[in-house]
Design an enzyme around this catalytic site. Structure first.
Site: not given
Ligand code: RIB
Ligand code: CA
Length: 313
Positions: A243
């Site tokens: 992500h």
């Molecule tokens: O949903 C994914 C996000 O939530 C990413 O930034 C992960 O590190 C958590 O913070």
């Protein structure tokens, strides 16, 4: 072109760690003014410690790391140890950091930096709940027009939720903060699950990190080995969605991403939809566009960039 000045706001988190390593490995593209930690995946004492562990792994112990908000603006903190493990960086065993934590509060660092740097020259890169950014905007509204742009990981439309059926974690933890940021008028570039779920690690991609034969390469491989079990179990996907590195990769090579400039509002009242990013992808609401909402990624190019840059550390 001179490197872009950025502040990374983060809740490490294995994927945050890879995003930070990519930034620290790219001095020709990124001048990292500071890292501000926020409570999210794990509580603040761990996120600020993890941020320093990551900087030392990158061989950059002079990076300025600040601790920010330990809880959302109005709600109790929700964490994600079920995804990231008890430490937030489960996978490899990491030594405690020796580099210092800055004394200044992260919110004040964000405010001071935006006030002192020339207007329009600092990009904010939040990788976790938006509490620190919203708190800075509430405390110092004058900083908003001085922000070059905000490139954030959060939200979802076609992929809907990962922490509830309707909401993505970063937005869900502090929906009031997200509402402030999305209504602020700042230029927003959003990396939702719609695009991050296309940035999937695969066995060959993880082995390419391990084959670097460096501490950073080994850690990235072991972090993703650990981190992928949640998404593979839940989605049956081939690997872990990276992500947060999508944010750093956008700053370096925006052409890797495509999306639409649309209206996005945050649900702050819904009994079942709290924290949902209501993204008007089809332009039916009549509401003015306020965000570049990414939907696609050149995944091969993304992983090629990531592997090439991590190899530098
Ligand atoms: O949903 C994914 C996000 O939530 C990413 O930034 C992960 O590190 C958590 O913070
Ligand atoms: Ca994160």
């Amino acid at each position: 072109m001179s490197p872009r000045k950025i502040i990374i706001d983060t809740d490490p988190g294995q994927d945050d760690a890879v995003a930070i390593l990519l930034a620290l490995a790219s001095p020709e593209d990124i001048d990292l003014l500071g890292i501000t930690a926020v409570a999210g995946n794990v509580p603040l004492p761990l996120t600020q410690k993890n941020a320093r562990i990551i900087c030392e792994l990158a061989g950059k112990p002079d990076t300025k790391v600040f601790a920010g908000c330990e809880a959302p603006l109005q709600r109790k903190l929700v964490t994600a140890e079920h995804v990231h493990g008890k430490t937030g960086l489960d996978g490899p065993v990491m030594a405690d950091p020796t580099m210092p934590l800055q004394a200044q509060h992260a919110v004040d660092f964000i405010i001071d930096t935006l006030r002192h740097e020339p207007a329009g020259t600092v990009t904010l890169c939040p990788l976790g709940p938006l509490t620190n950014l919203a708190a800075a905007m509430l405390k110092a509204p004058d900083i908003v027009p001085r922000i070059q742009e905000i490139v954030l990981m959060g939200g979802a439309y076609f992929e809907v939720g990962n922490i509830t059926p309707a909401a993505e974690f970063n937005i869900y933890v502090d929906p009031e903060a997200a509402d402030i940021v999305f209504k602020s008028g700042a230029k927003l570039i959003v990396m939702p699950l719609d695009v991050t779920h296309k940035a999937l690690t695969t066995r060959p991609r993880i082995e390419a990190f391990r084959a670097l034969g460096t501490p950073a390469g080994r850690c990235v491989a072991e972090w993703t080995d650990y981190f992928e079990r949640f998404d593979m179990g839940k989605y049956g996907s081939e690997g872990a969605p990276l992500h947060d590195p999508c944010v750093t990769a956008y700053v370096i090579r925006p052409e890797l991403f495509t999306g639409r400039h649309i209206n996005v509002v945050i649900e702050t009242k819904g009994e079942f939809t709290l924290g949902m990013t209501v993204a008007d992808w089809w332009g039916v609401s009549g509401r003015a566009p306020n965000a570049m909402f990414m939907g696609d990624i050149d995944a091969e190019g993304f992983f090629a960039l990531l592997t090439e840059r991590i190899a530098r550390l």
